[in-house]
Enzyme design. Structure first.
Site, PDB file in Angstrom:
ATOM      1  N   ASP A  69      33.690  41.224  46.739  1.00 22.59           N
ATOM      2  CA  ASP A  69      32.562  40.920  47.633  1.00 22.59           C
ATOM      3  C   ASP A  69      32.956  41.482  48.991  1.00 22.59           C
ATOM      4  OD1 ASP A  69      30.217  39.857  48.683  1.00 22.59           O
ATOM      5  OD2 ASP A  69      31.150  37.911  49.099  1.00 22.59           O
ATOM      6  N   CYS A 125      38.179  39.218  48.187  1.00 22.86           N
ATOM      7  CA  CYS A 125      37.672  38.977  49.550  1.00 22.86           C
ATOM      8  C   CYS A 125      37.048  37.597  49.529  1.00 22.86           C
ATOM      9  CB  CYS A 125      36.658  40.042  49.954  1.00 22.86           C
ATOM     10  SG  CYS A 125      37.240  41.749  49.840  1.00 22.86           S
ATOM     11  N   ALA A 126      37.870  36.577  49.385  1.00 26.86           N
ATOM     12  CA  ALA A 126      37.395  35.269  48.915  1.00 26.86           C
ATOM     13  C   ALA A 126      36.760  34.382  49.978  1.00 26.86           C
ATOM     14  CB  ALA A 126      38.547  34.513  48.262  1.00 26.86           C
ATOM     15  N   CYS A 177      26.538  42.221  51.009  1.00 29.89           N
ATOM     16  CA  CYS A 177      25.287  41.653  51.515  1.00 29.89           C
ATOM     17  C   CYS A 177      24.609  42.679  52.421  1.00 29.89           C
ATOM     18  CB  CYS A 177      25.500  40.329  52.233  1.00 29.89           C
ATOM     19  SG  CYS A 177      26.708  40.361  53.573  1.00 29.89           S
ATOM     20  N   ASP A 219      42.569  36.738  50.848  1.00 29.43           N
ATOM     21  CA  ASP A 219      41.868  37.006  52.105  1.00 29.43           C
ATOM     22  C   ASP A 219      42.904  37.349  53.170  1.00 29.43           C
ATOM     23  OD1 ASP A 219      38.833  36.638  53.077  1.00 29.43           O
ATOM     24  OD2 ASP A 219      40.187  36.276  54.764  1.00 29.43           O
ATOM     25  N   GLY A 224      34.903  31.057  50.431  1.00 30.15           N
ATOM     26  CA  GLY A 224      35.115  30.368  49.168  1.00 30.15           C
ATOM     27  C   GLY A 224      33.857  30.009  48.405  1.00 30.15           C
ATOM     28  N   ASP A 267      47.444  34.895  50.965  1.00 30.66           N
ATOM     29  CA  ASP A 267      47.141  35.435  52.286  1.00 30.66           C
ATOM     30  C   ASP A 267      47.525  36.904  52.345  1.00 30.66           C
ATOM     31  OD1 ASP A 267      47.000  36.089  54.944  1.00 30.66           O
ATOM     32  OD2 ASP A 267      48.607  34.749  55.585  1.00 30.66           O
TER      33      ASP A 267
END
Length: 448
Positions: free
Chosen positions: A334, A265-266, A387, A289, A269, A314
């Site tokens: 992430d 889940c870049a 997060c 992503d 970046g 992609d």
């Protein structure tokens, strides 16, 4: 009539877009500032007005309500934004003269060309500004959860969750910490510069004072000196903007130069390029992503920072991960989440999220980590992070995954800059660590 401050014009426009269009405050503000060409002083004021008004939105409505003959919920968006924004200045910004804030609000209300709007805004704000700081708050509700949610400017459902989990005192500390202005945290790009050399350069070139971050060896905390993207060191790729808790996530993965690493889940970046730093730009990073436009941000960040080992692909992790079975020494998930740990930076999020979002996120997160695990070779590591501080998005997802994958086990490090909790999870809490709110755990794929 004197023209209103351009900072207030921009802030009002951004606040309207956040509500009417569902815009993200940071992107909307950046777009307005790029178009307007404001002075550094006006940029600072516009930024403060946007984020401060959004952080304290519910509290502002509460203390404004006694001064309006009409329910605030019934007002058109334009005057409602002006009332909130001006009340924020009067209640929270001591250096801003109340009369200047009120006059600009009335002028902006008059631009709506609707009869009575300017007079209404003027009457409410004049009444409000006559109240002293100790007189502004109405009598609080008898319900303790509702009262704390109002005073801390949070949705009641979220305040109730945190009070049940942490107790009233710690829940209040968390909510108040999430209403604070976040530090400007920088990650020195150690592929090009040391942390100390970056600090010296920022002081010399842009008169930016910095302090070493508390937990991350490559981190600096800078005083707020305008837009970091305008500093020469940014253009040269000497640093990235990244909160300290976010830096710790990549450190938890414990990558080594030469490793093959997946970042599923870049975008945008930030952690991808941090992993490249930790690899000393030696090895291979597969960056996935599902959104092509956001994947472009990964490429741009890598180019600016001099990172050459990132391969962008992609697509969602569920589709791409099976193409790289047992290839990676380490994989970072992430995961997309409620973002309730980063409300200091994205305060509008708390007015949009619901409990149902958290439940829905957990299903998506489980699917992503299950797919990502296919890429981990025996003996390899997987870090799952969000997060968010919500259990449904973190330990519940990890435990569900471990229950279905006996070849994986928790693998907490014996030493880490932030002490891990007893269950082996890293939890960065804004009110305890001064960082954004992050949760992460490290897993290892057992060797056969």
């Amino acid at each position: 009539m004197t023209a209103p401050s351009p900072a207030r014009v921009v802030a009002a426009r951004v606040l309207e877009r956040v509500v009417s269009e569902g815009a993200y405050a940071d992107l909307a503000l950046d777009g307005e500032l790029d178009r307007r060409g404001l002075s550094a002083r006006d940029v600072a004021l516009a930024t403060e007005l946007v984020y401060g008004t959004l952080r304290w939105q519910r509290y502002l409505d509460w203390i404004l309500a006694p001064h309006s003959r009409r329910r605030l919920d019934d007002l058109d968006l334009g005057p409602l934004v002006l009332l909130r924004m001006t009340a924020y200045q009067i209640a929270f910004l001591e250096r801003v003269p109340a009369f200047a804030a009120v006059n600009d609000a009335v002028t902006l209300a008059g631009r709506a060309r609707k009869p009575g709007v300017a007079g209404f805004v003027n009457a409410v704000l004049r009444s409000f500004s006559r109240r002293g700081a100790t007189e502004r708050e109405p009598r609080p509700p008898a319900d303790l959860v509702e009262a704390l949610a109002l005073r801390c400017s949070f949705p009641t459902w979220l305040a109730a969750r945190w009070m049940a989990r942490y107790g009233a005192s710690e829940a209040e500390a968390l909510m108040r910490a999430l209403n604070e202005r976040p530090p400007l945290a920088l990650r020195a790009n150690t592929l090009r510069v040391t942390r100390d050399a970056l600090a010296a350069r920022l002081a010399t070139e842009d008169d930016i004072a910095t302090l070493p971050s508390r937990y991350a060896a490559e981190g600096l905390v800078a005083n707020h000196g305008g837009s970091p993207s305008a500093w020469r060191a940014f253009a040269d790729g000497a640093f990235a903007i990244q909160d300290e808790a976010s830096m710790l996530v990549a450190q938890l993965l414990d990558v080594r130069p030469g490793d093959t690493v997946g970042d599923v889940c870049a975008a945008p970046g930030t952690k991808t390029t941090h992993l490249a730093q930790l690899l000393d730009n030696r090895g291979r990073i597969l960056a996935f992503d599902p959104q092509p436009a956001r994947l472009n941000l990964v490429r741009e960040a890598a180019k600016r920072l001099g990172v050459t080992i990132v391969e962008t692909l992609d697509g969602p992790a569920e589709a791409l991960a099976p193409k790289f079975p047992a290839l990676c020494d380490a994989v970072l998930v992430d995961a997309p989440c409620s973002s309730l740990g980063v409300l200091r930076r994205n305060p509008e999020v708390k007015w949009r999220r619901t409990l149902e979002d958290i439940v829905t996120n957990a299903e998506r997160q489980h699917a992503i980590v299950t797919a990502a695990a296919l890429m981990v070779k025996p003996g390899g590591r997987l870090v799952y992070a969000t997060c968010s501080l919500e259990p449904e998005e973190n330990e519940d997802v990890a435990r569900r995954f471990l229950g279905a994958h006996p070849d994986f086990a928790l693998d907490p490090p014996s030493e880490f800059p932030v002490a891990l909790d007893a269950d082996g999870f890293l939890r960065c809490r804004p009110h305890q660590h001064g960082t954004d709110g992050f949760t992460a755990c490290r897993l290892v794929r057992c060797r056969r």
